[in-house]
Design a protein around this motif. Structure first.
Motif, PDB file in Angstrom:
ATOM      1  N   SER A   6     -40.998  40.240 -35.644  1.00 31.67           N
ATOM      2  CA  SER A   6     -39.736  40.876 -35.270  1.00 31.67           C
ATOM      3  C   SER A   6     -39.978  41.856 -34.126  1.00 31.67           C
ATOM      4  N   PHE A   7     -38.892  42.325 -33.548  1.00 31.60           N
ATOM      5  CA  PHE A   7     -38.959  43.368 -32.532  1.00 31.60           C
ATOM      6  C   PHE A   7     -37.609  44.061 -32.476  1.00 31.60           C
ATOM      7  N   LYS A   8     -37.616  45.287 -31.999  1.00 33.80           N
ATOM      8  CA  LYS A   8     -36.391  46.085 -31.892  1.00 33.80           C
ATOM      9  C   LYS A   8     -36.067  46.315 -30.420  1.00 33.80           C
ATOM     10  N   PRO A   9     -34.893  45.885 -29.955  1.00 32.43           N
ATOM     11  CA  PRO A   9     -34.480  46.179 -28.574  1.00 32.43           C
ATOM     12  C   PRO A   9     -34.306  47.681 -28.374  1.00 32.43           C
ATOM     13  N   TYR A  10     -34.336  48.103 -27.116  1.00 32.49           N
ATOM     14  CA  TYR A  10     -34.086  49.505 -26.800  1.00 32.49           C
ATOM     15  C   TYR A  10     -32.640  49.837 -27.161  1.00 32.49           C
ATOM     16  N   PRO A  11     -32.418  51.027 -27.700  1.00 30.37           N
ATOM     17  CA  PRO A  11     -31.047  51.406 -28.068  1.00 30.37           C
ATOM     18  C   PRO A  11     -30.162  51.599 -26.840  1.00 30.37           C
ATOM     19  N   ILE A  12     -28.894  51.335 -27.013  1.00 27.74           N
ATOM     20  CA  ILE A  12     -27.915  51.420 -25.923  1.00 27.74           C
ATOM     21  C   ILE A  12     -27.942  52.789 -25.253  1.00 27.74           C
ATOM     22  N   LYS A  13     -28.159  53.849 -26.030  1.00 26.64           N
ATOM     23  CA  LYS A  13     -28.089  55.205 -25.473  1.00 26.64           C
ATOM     24  C   LYS A  13     -29.137  55.476 -24.395  1.00 26.64           C
ATOM     25  N   ILE A  14     -30.232  54.707 -24.330  1.00 29.88           N
ATOM     26  CA  ILE A  14     -31.231  54.941 -23.278  1.00 29.88           C
ATOM     27  C   ILE A  14     -31.201  53.855 -22.199  1.00 29.88           C
ATOM     28  N   LEU A  15     -30.415  52.804 -22.390  1.00 30.60           N
ATOM     29  CA  LEU A  15     -30.340  51.736 -21.394  1.00 30.60           C
ATOM     30  C   LEU A  15     -29.566  52.192 -20.160  1.00 30.60           C
ATOM     31  N   PRO A  16     -29.807  51.536 -19.026  1.00 32.04           N
ATOM     32  CA  PRO A  16     -29.015  51.860 -17.833  1.00 32.04           C
ATOM     33  C   PRO A  16     -27.522  51.682 -18.124  1.00 32.04           C
ATOM     34  N   ASP A  17     -26.702  52.535 -17.529  1.00 30.18           N
ATOM     35  CA  ASP A  17     -25.247  52.462 -17.733  1.00 30.18           C
ATOM     36  C   ASP A  17     -24.726  51.070 -17.416  1.00 30.18           C
ATOM     37  N   GLY A  18     -23.968  50.503 -18.346  1.00 29.76           N
ATOM     38  CA  GLY A  18     -23.333  49.208 -18.146  1.00 29.76           C
ATOM     39  C   GLY A  18     -24.198  48.005 -18.459  1.00 29.76           C
ATOM     40  N   PHE A  19     -25.492  48.211 -18.744  1.00 28.25           N
ATOM     41  CA  PHE A  19     -26.375  47.081 -19.045  1.00 28.25           C
ATOM     42  C   PHE A  19     -26.025  46.495 -20.407  1.00 28.25           C
ATOM     43  N   ILE A  20     -26.000  45.153 -20.478  1.00 28.12           N
ATOM     44  CA  ILE A  20     -25.705  44.439 -21.722  1.00 28.12           C
ATOM     45  C   ILE A  20     -26.796  43.404 -21.943  1.00 28.12           C
ATOM     46  N   TYR A  21     -27.392  43.416 -23.131  1.00 28.67           N
ATOM     47  CA  TYR A  21     -28.400  42.405 -23.462  1.00 28.67           C
ATOM     48  C   TYR A  21     -27.770  41.021 -23.572  1.00 28.67           C
ATOM     49  N   GLY A  89     -24.173  40.734 -18.945  1.00 31.99           N
ATOM     50  CA  GLY A  89     -24.586  40.258 -20.262  1.00 31.99           C
ATOM     51  C   GLY A  89     -25.495  39.043 -20.160  1.00 31.99           C
ATOM     52  N   ASP A  90     -25.803  38.608 -18.939  1.00 27.13           N
ATOM     53  CA  ASP A  90     -26.696  37.480 -18.678  1.00 27.13           C
ATOM     54  C   ASP A  90     -27.581  37.831 -17.473  1.00 27.13           C
ATOM     55  N   PRO A  91     -28.356  38.937 -17.605  1.00 28.36           N
ATOM     56  CA  PRO A  91     -29.089  39.459 -16.445  1.00 28.36           C
ATOM     57  C   PRO A  91     -30.246  38.575 -16.000  1.00 28.36           C
ATOM     58  N   LYS A  92     -30.603  38.743 -14.729  1.00 24.99           N
ATOM     59  CA  LYS A  92     -31.799  38.096 -14.204  1.00 24.99           C
ATOM     60  C   LYS A  92     -33.011  38.705 -14.887  1.00 24.99           C
ATOM     61  N   ILE A  93     -34.093  37.940 -14.867  1.00 28.31           N
ATOM     62  CA  ILE A  93     -35.367  38.404 -15.418  1.00 28.31           C
ATOM     63  C   ILE A  93     -36.355  38.476 -14.269  1.00 28.31           C
ATOM     64  N   ILE A  94     -37.009  39.617 -14.125  1.00 29.80           N
ATOM     65  CA  ILE A  94     -38.034  39.798 -13.104  1.00 29.80           C
ATOM     66  C   ILE A  94     -39.381  39.689 -13.818  1.00 29.80           C
ATOM     67  N   VAL A  95     -40.194  38.734 -13.385  1.00 32.09           N
ATOM     68  CA  VAL A  95     -41.506  38.505 -13.984  1.00 32.09           C
ATOM     69  C   VAL A  95     -42.555  38.970 -12.984  1.00 32.09           C
ATOM     70  N   VAL A  96     -43.402  39.894 -13.425  1.00 32.79           N
ATOM     71  CA  VAL A  96     -44.345  40.566 -12.541  1.00 32.79           C
ATOM     72  C   VAL A  96     -45.774  40.263 -12.976  1.00 32.79           C
ATOM     73  N   ASP A  97     -46.618  39.956 -11.988  1.00 31.06           N
ATOM     74  CA  ASP A  97     -48.051  39.853 -12.231  1.00 31.06           C
ATOM     75  C   ASP A  97     -48.620  41.250 -11.992  1.00 31.06           C
ATOM     76  N   LEU A  98     -48.913  41.970 -13.061  1.00 30.92           N
ATOM     77  CA  LEU A  98     -49.345  43.364 -12.953  1.00 30.92           C
ATOM     78  C   LEU A  98     -50.672  43.514 -12.227  1.00 30.92           C
ATOM     79  N   SER A  99     -51.463  42.449 -12.159  1.00 27.03           N
ATOM     80  CA  SER A  99     -52.738  42.518 -11.447  1.00 27.03           C
ATOM     81  C   SER A  99     -52.580  42.179  -9.971  1.00 27.03           C
ATOM     82  N   ASP A 100     -51.362  41.806  -9.549  1.00 27.10           N
ATOM     83  CA  ASP A 100     -51.122  41.407  -8.160  1.00 27.10           C
ATOM     84  C   ASP A 100     -49.783  41.943  -7.670  1.00 27.10           C
ATOM     85  N   LEU A 101     -49.548  43.261  -7.903  1.00 29.08           N
ATOM     86  CA  LEU A 101     -48.296  43.860  -7.430  1.00 29.08           C
ATOM     87  C   LEU A 101     -48.294  43.902  -5.911  1.00 29.08           C
ATOM     88  N   PRO A 102     -47.220  43.720  -5.258  1.00 31.83           N
ATOM     89  CA  PRO A 102     -45.855  43.649  -5.757  1.00 31.83           C
ATOM     90  C   PRO A 102     -45.369  42.233  -6.060  1.00 31.83           C
TER      91      PRO A 102
END
Length: 122
Positions: A6-21, A89-102
């Motif tokens: 299982s996992f818990k999403p971030y609560p709405i109160k800390i998400l960017p304004d207007g963001f919808i999972y 409510g259908d956001p893009k996903i940014i996938v990052v290679d942390l060893s090869d930023l940016p």
């Protein structure tokens, strides 16, 4: 390999304004069985209640400027983030290679990202 149960999403109160999972993401979060669809699924969904999840949220914009990122999942050096500026409510996903930023890739939505993650695309 240990399955993520299982996992818990971030609560709405800390998400960017207007963001919808995305609905599918919330369905996975509320699932009572294991999250991964098969034994080869390599990604771990970020759990907002763990120390790691809290740290990822605090560091979410540290390396990638001008992006409003919401941590989604991690797989070794790869990290996936929701586009926090998206209000659809259908956001893009940014996938990052942390060893090869940016270096990063963009998936049009959660379903596309999940399909690629299930196929071990990265």
């Amino acid at each position: 390999m240990i399955k993520q149960k299982s996992f818990k999403p971030y609560p709405i109160k800390i998400l960017p304004d207007g963001f919808i999972y995305p609905a599918r993401y919330l369905q996975l979060a509320n699932c009572t069985k294991t999250v991964q669809s098969d034994e080869y699924f390599q990604w771990w969904f970020v759990d907002s209640e763990t120390d790691g999840g809290k740290l990822l949220y605090r560091l979410r914009n540290h390396k990638i400027e001008r992006l409003n990122l919401v941590p989604l999942a991690k797989n070794g050096d790869w990290a996936a983030y929701f586009d926090g500026d998206d209000h659809s409510g259908d956001p893009k996903i940014i996938v990052v290679d942390l060893s090869d930023l940016p270096f990063h890739m963009i998936c049009e939505n959660f379903n596309e990202w999940l399909n690629k993650a299930e196929q071990d695309y990265w």
